[in-house]
Design an enzyme around this catalytic site. Structure first.
Site, short mmCIF file in Angstrom:
data_model
loop_
_atom_site.label_atom_id
_atom_site.label_comp_id
_atom_site.label_asym_id
_atom_site.label_seq_id
_atom_site.Cartn_x
_atom_site.Cartn_y
_atom_site.Cartn_z
CG ASP A 14 -94.11 29.26 50.33
OD1 ASP A 14 -95.26 29.70 50.54
OD2 ASP A 14 -93.88 28.11 49.91
N GLY A 16 -92.32 35.27 52.41
CA GLY A 16 -92.56 35.94 53.69
C GLY A 16 -93.50 37.12 53.53
CE LYS A 17 -96.62 35.71 48.63
NZ LYS A 17 -95.61 34.64 48.63
N GLY A 18 -96.76 37.39 53.94
CA GLY A 18 -97.71 37.58 55.04
C GLY A 18 -97.11 38.38 56.17
CE LYS A 19 -90.89 39.94 59.61
NZ LYS A 19 -89.67 39.74 60.35
CB ALA A 40 -101.85 31.92 49.17
N GLY A 41 -100.35 30.28 51.45
CA GLY A 41 -100.28 30.12 52.91
C GLY A 41 -99.39 31.23 53.42
CG HIS A 42 -99.84 34.82 52.51
ND1 HIS A 42 -100.32 35.91 51.84
CD2 HIS A 42 -99.34 33.99 51.56
CE1 HIS A 42 -100.13 35.74 50.53
NE2 HIS A 42 -99.54 34.58 50.34
CB THR A 43 -96.53 32.06 58.22
OG1 THR A 43 -96.65 30.99 57.30
CG2 THR A 43 -96.50 31.54 59.64
CD GLN A 224 -100.41 31.75 44.45
OE1 GLN A 224 -101.06 32.56 43.82
NE2 GLN A 224 -100.87 31.20 45.55
CB THR A 239 -100.19 29.40 40.33
OG1 THR A 239 -101.51 29.15 40.83
CG2 THR A 239 -99.94 30.90 40.22
NE ARG A 305 -92.23 26.68 51.99
CZ ARG A 305 -92.43 27.48 53.05
NH1 ARG A 305 -91.40 27.96 53.71
NH2 ARG A 305 -93.64 27.80 53.43
P1 GDP Z 1 -95.61 33.77 52.30
O1 GDP Z 1 -96.41 32.73 51.61
O2 GDP Z 1 -94.80 34.60 51.35
O3 GDP Z 1 -96.42 34.64 53.23
O4 GDP Z 1 -94.55 32.98 53.20
P2 GDP Z 1 -94.86 31.69 54.12
O5 GDP Z 1 -95.58 32.12 55.32
O6 GDP Z 1 -95.43 30.58 53.32
O7 GDP Z 1 -93.38 31.22 54.43
C1 GDP Z 1 -92.46 32.04 55.09
C2 GDP Z 1 -92.03 31.33 56.37
O8 GDP Z 1 -90.86 31.94 56.89
C3 GDP Z 1 -93.06 31.42 57.50
O9 GDP Z 1 -92.97 30.29 58.31
C4 GDP Z 1 -92.61 32.67 58.26
O10 GDP Z 1 -93.02 32.65 59.61
C5 GDP Z 1 -91.12 32.54 58.14
N1 GDP Z 1 -90.37 33.79 58.12
C6 GDP Z 1 -90.71 34.98 57.56
N2 GDP Z 1 -89.67 35.86 57.64
C7 GDP Z 1 -88.67 35.20 58.24
C8 GDP Z 1 -87.32 35.56 58.59
O11 GDP Z 1 -86.83 36.64 58.31
N3 GDP Z 1 -86.56 34.59 59.19
C9 GDP Z 1 -87.04 33.35 59.49
N4 GDP Z 1 -86.23 32.48 60.09
N5 GDP Z 1 -88.30 32.99 59.19
C10 GDP Z 1 -89.10 33.90 58.57
P1 IMO Z 2 -97.80 31.62 48.72
O1 IMO Z 2 -98.80 32.72 48.48
C1 IMO Z 2 -95.40 28.39 47.06
C2 IMO Z 2 -97.08 26.20 43.66
C3 IMO Z 2 -97.46 24.76 43.88
C4 IMO Z 2 -97.25 24.20 42.49
C5 IMO Z 2 -97.70 25.35 41.59
C6 IMO Z 2 -99.14 25.23 41.10
O2 IMO Z 2 -97.93 30.98 50.04
O3 IMO Z 2 -96.44 32.09 48.39
P2 IMO Z 2 -101.54 25.44 42.22
O4 IMO Z 2 -102.09 24.85 43.48
O5 IMO Z 2 -101.56 26.92 42.20
O6 IMO Z 2 -102.14 24.84 41.00
O7 IMO Z 2 -99.99 24.97 42.20
O8 IMO Z 2 -97.56 26.52 42.37
N1 IMO Z 2 -97.70 27.16 44.60
C7 IMO Z 2 -97.04 27.76 45.59
N2 IMO Z 2 -95.77 27.61 46.02
N3 IMO Z 2 -96.20 29.30 47.64
C8 IMO Z 2 -97.47 29.48 47.21
O9 IMO Z 2 -98.26 30.48 47.67
C9 IMO Z 2 -97.95 28.65 46.17
N4 IMO Z 2 -99.13 28.55 45.52
C10 IMO Z 2 -98.97 27.63 44.56
O10 IMO Z 2 -96.62 24.15 44.83
O11 IMO Z 2 -95.89 24.00 42.25
MG MG Z 3 -96.71 30.63 51.64
#
Ligand code: GDP
Ligand code: IMO
Ligand code: MG
Length: 421
Positions: A14, A16-19, A40-43, A224, A239, A305
């Site tokens: 999390d 911020g990879k998606g961004k 994964a959840g990439h925003t 991850q 993971t 988180r």
């Molecule tokens: P990922 O899994 O690495 O793609 O990250 P996530 O999407 O799970 O979580 C990152 C969160 O932070 C998302 O809600 C993004 O929209 C947000 N985000 C990304 N970059 C920034 C930043 O520089 N500042 C703030 N405030 N939010 C950000």
């Molecule tokens: P992105 O790509 C944050 C965490 C879970 C748990 C552990 C194992 O969005 O960064 P799993 O479902 O893989 O068996 O869970 O890994 N986890 C993540 N935490 N971002 C993720 O992906 C994650 N994918 C798995 O919360 O602790």
């Molecule tokens: Mg994520």
């Protein structure tokens, strides 16, 4: 000479990879996911819209960019179909720029059943899995029992499916869970396979190598983070895939000789979802302030988180094992409004001070260096020369500690809120 760059998370996900993949995707012909799955959840935020991608690569919004779901990824066809239909409702046609590896493994409904059964059996020691079936699917892959995308085109697919389902039911029983799948869930699974069959499923390793012969560049998108890696993460709270740089070669069929940059992305602080050690975790009001200012709730499960200070020992470790060439610091705006900021620069471990990551991270106590904070609102800044001096001091401290340059500072979730240094 064409090249492949890797972008991956250096913490517990999390970051911020998606961004950033979305921001950088215009410089690449292909974006390719190499591991993980719908855990994964990439925003991605742009033009007032927000998308959360789980399995589809974050280059999908640029029509001219091809997106590959590589062999290292595990696919839940039901969730995959939802992602595709969300994109279609928003006016995109992902079938035009999406390719799926025939070698990617499928997540079956019974893999999800086993994920839940295994967590239940672990009780207090549970991993805190996203319950998307990731662990059991990778177990079947390495145990040589898995079912791959290519299998859905074979006549004996249903036979293979039934055989594996029976095996999964036996395992569920051994874990004291009911061997049961809702018939509706199974129907949805088979219907979603019809959708998958209409998409471009191919030997993507040929496509990717051909692209390089044509002189075009690839961006490998990690999921991850390095501290969740099956080899180097905080085992067993990890993971089940290789989230580190080497995973990109394995998960796509690209030679290590082709890898150019390894872009390591980290938050200006640290977060973690699920269980496991987290030395710099803040269980007080400061931790809550970071969670509130950073809207730190999971993109996939909505769980709050865990939040804490930046851990430079862990960051240094991730830089080392990935061979990071440049760093990108995310969510810097979230740290506005703190009088001082703490950075963990060593660990107290068995009565001695160390800057190494031990095998068992739960045994350490963080030792901090304090730095002055800043109050300015960074989200409105459009050029790096507007950033406060204290933030530059923070950046230079990290660069010097990790011996790696920071090339980008993110100051908000939007595409424009990205400042290059
Ligand atoms: P990922 O899994 O690495 O793609 O990250 P996530 O999407 O799970 O979580 C990152 C969160 O932070 C998302 O809600 C993004 O929209 C947000 N985000 C990304 N970059 C920034 C930043 O520089 N500042 C703030 N405030 N939010 C950000
Ligand atoms: P992105 O790509 C944050 C965490 C879970 C748990 C552990 C194992 O969005 O960064 P799993 O479902 O893989 O068996 O869970 O890994 N986890 C993540 N935490 N971002 C993720 O992906 C994650 N994918 C798995 O919360 O602790
Ligand atoms: Mg994520």
């Amino acid at each position: 000479m064409s090249y492949t760059d890797i972008l991956l998370g250096l913490q517990w996900g999390d970051e911020g990879k998606g961004k950033i993949v979305d921001v950088l995707s215009h410089s690449y012909s292909v974006v390719a996911r190499f591991q993980g799955g719908p855990n994964a959840g990439h925003t991605i935020h742009f033009d007032g819209k927000k998308f959360v991608l789980h399995t589809i690569p974050s280059g999908i919004f640029r029509e001219e960019c091809q997106n590959v779901v590589g062999n290292g990824v595990v696919i839940d066809p039901v969730r995959f179909e939802h992602e595709i239909s969300n994109l279609r409702s928003a006016g995109y046609q992902p079938e035009h720029n999406l390719r799926i590896s025939l070698r990617a493994h499928l997540i079956l409904p019974t893999h999800r059943l086993l994920d839940a059964a295994s967590e239940k059996a672990k009780g207090k020691e549970k991993i805190g899995s996203t319950l998307r079936g990731i662990g059991p699917t990778y177990m079947d892959k390495t145990g040589r029992n898995g079912i791959r995308v290519g299998d859905i085109f074979q006549a004996d697919f249903e036979k293979k499916y039934q055989k594996l389902k029976i095996k999964h039911f036996d395992i569920a029983r051994s874990l004291q869970s009911d061997p049961f799948i809702d018939p509706k869930e199974e129907d949805d699974f088979f219907t979603s396979l019809d959708n998958l069959r209409t998409l471009k499923c191919e030997n993507t390793e040929y496509f990717l190598n051909q692209i390089q012969i044509q002189g075009k560049n690839i961006l490998a998108e990690g999921a991850q983070g390095s501290l969740l890696d099956i080899e180097f993460g905080t085992y067993p709270f990890v993971t089940s895939s290789n989230t580190t740089a080497a995973g990109a070669c394995n998960g796509l069929g690209i030679s290590p000789r082709r890898i150019n940059k390894v872009m390591g992305i980290f938050k200006a602080y640290t977060t973690r979802v699920g269980s496991g050690p987290f030395p710099t975790e803040l269980l007080d009001l400061t931790g809550q302030k970071i969670r509130d200012q950073g809207a730190e709730y999971g993109s996939t499960t909505g769980r709050p988180r865990r939040c804490g200070w930046l851990d430079l020992v862990a960051l240094n470790y991730a830089v080392m094992i990935n061979g990071v060439t440049n760093l990108m610091m995310m969510k810097s705006d979230v740290l506005s409004g703190f009088d001082s900021l703490q950075l963990c620069t060593s660990y107290q471990h068995h009565n001695s001070n160390t800057s190494e990551m031990p095998m068992n991270l739960s045994e350490v106590r963080p030792i901090y260096t304090s730095m002055p904070g800043w109050n300015q609102d960074l989200t409105i800044m459009t050029h790096s020369n507007q950033l406060p001096t204290e933030l530059f001091d923070y950046i230079h401290f990290i660069e010097s500690f990790t011996s790696t340059p920071i090339s980008l500072v993110s100051v908000g979730p939007g595409r424009q809120q990205t400042l290059f240094l």
